[in-house]
Design an enzyme around this catalytic site. Sequence first.
Site, mmCIF file in Angstrom:
data_model
loop_
_atom_site.group_PDB
_atom_site.id
_atom_site.type_symbol
_atom_site.label_atom_id
_atom_site.label_comp_id
_atom_site.label_asym_id
_atom_site.label_seq_id
_atom_site.Cartn_x
_atom_site.Cartn_y
_atom_site.Cartn_z
ATOM 1 N N TYR A 1 7.546 -37.212 35.014
ATOM 2 C CA TYR A 1 6.210 -36.620 35.228
ATOM 3 C C TYR A 1 6.187 -35.568 36.334
ATOM 4 C CZ TYR A 1 4.951 -41.354 33.458
ATOM 5 O OH TYR A 1 4.847 -42.532 32.777
ATOM 6 N N CYS B 1 24.269 -38.032 36.078
ATOM 7 C CA CYS B 1 24.695 -36.746 35.516
ATOM 8 C C CYS B 1 23.617 -36.126 34.645
ATOM 9 C CB CYS B 1 25.993 -36.936 34.763
ATOM 10 S SG CYS B 1 27.295 -37.432 35.884
#
Length: 456
Positions: A342, A370
């Site tokens: 968000y 990653c």
Amino acid sequence: MAEASPPCPGQDPSVAALLAVRPALSMHAMDGLVLEEVPLNTIADALGTPTWVMSAGTLRARYQRLATAFRATGRPVSIHFAVKANDHLAVLRVLAAQGAGADVVSGGELQRALMAGIPAARIVFSGVGKTMPEMQAALRAGIAQINVESAEELELLSTVAQAEGLEAPVALRINPDVDAGTHAKITTGLATNKFGIPYNRAVDLYAHAATLPGIRPVGLAMHIGSQIVRMQPYRTAYARLADLVRAIRARGLHIEALDCGGGLGISYRDETEGAPEALAAAIHGELGGLGTRLAIEPGRWLAGPAGLLLSTVILRKRGYEGMPPFLVLDAAMNDLMRPSLYDAWHGIIPLSARDAVAPAEQVHVVGPVCESGDTFGHDRTLPHMDAGARLALLDCGAYGMVMSSTYNARPLAAQVMVDGGHWAVIRERQAITELWAADSIPPWVDETLLPSGGGL
Ligand SMILES: *Cc1c(COP(=O)(O)O)cnc(C)c1O
């Protein structure tokens, strides 16, 4: 709008400003950052990091403030904690002891709420896709109310209730087509969202529900979104709800319950927190005169400010010339997903009092996963912290731990509850071996091994 607006560099609230509006947190010269009466370094020393910490005192204080605000209007509401915000049994038990009911959105959450000691008569079941086994479990438990989100779901529920020889107390969840003015991913009351029954079909469907075997329509429900700090969207939605109540009664139908949803926002950065008193006034003002029972379903407002995520700086990584360095933490998006999902902003405070007063600098705060999205904050202004420094990410009590995953084979972090001067582990850190304990390798895959072992 808090979650939608990217932080402007250089204007982050200071450590002192963050502490000033978080009464359970304080900075002590020797002990460093203290939650209630427990130095957070004590917890990090014992368990390592990343570790979640919930403050029972904060949960109770916030529940009481909410309950008091509604009691003061003369029309008490029944408060159903939205279990999806934090479903830990200890959190649910603390709230249950204050008198909270629960709002659940799956069979699993229903079981958790019951396990924590919340009686079925204080539980409401929401959600856009309840399965027949979930409906069956809810009815058998004697659930207070099922919030139905479509005509199709109403038919399914009628079938299940008849098969069980039970009657389902039903509220229809209405989509009022009101913009909650919050982040797109947490707005739920627009015509384009999947949630709720179209406003203009609500009265007919309510009348239809009254004719269905196994269905007892008791009221209407609404939930327009999350992290709402302005009252106008609530007012608009509740006024539309009141119109529906009048229209339903004009058809000679009985309606006795209104569920006003959750969504009240908190102050992550420098927003003004949604005030329970203002919400109580909005509900009382728009719906108080209808003579129905009233309910709310807060999640974030109760639990968000009660939780922290403790983390350690693994290293400081230099970036390109002229760019801020990266502070690489041992917590990541698999632990706290909100910043990735968000663009959420979480306050960061060093655990050591000395670090807290170090000169401010501009840094990017990232995790080791990653993914570029594994970022807690770009261009954050923070006191200088070296490798090994510990810090707390603030306001992680809602939509924090519950959204964790084991992505990158990272075990779920430990969880602790603080209460006054004591603290306890409420969930052990997941052991690495648990990550593959339920995996199995089909025997035939070994037959495809090359004789050479397929080596490089
Ligand atoms: C998520 C949800 C809530 C709680 O929302 P908060 O913003 O955490 O208060 C309440 N009701 C329903 C139906 C929900 O889906």
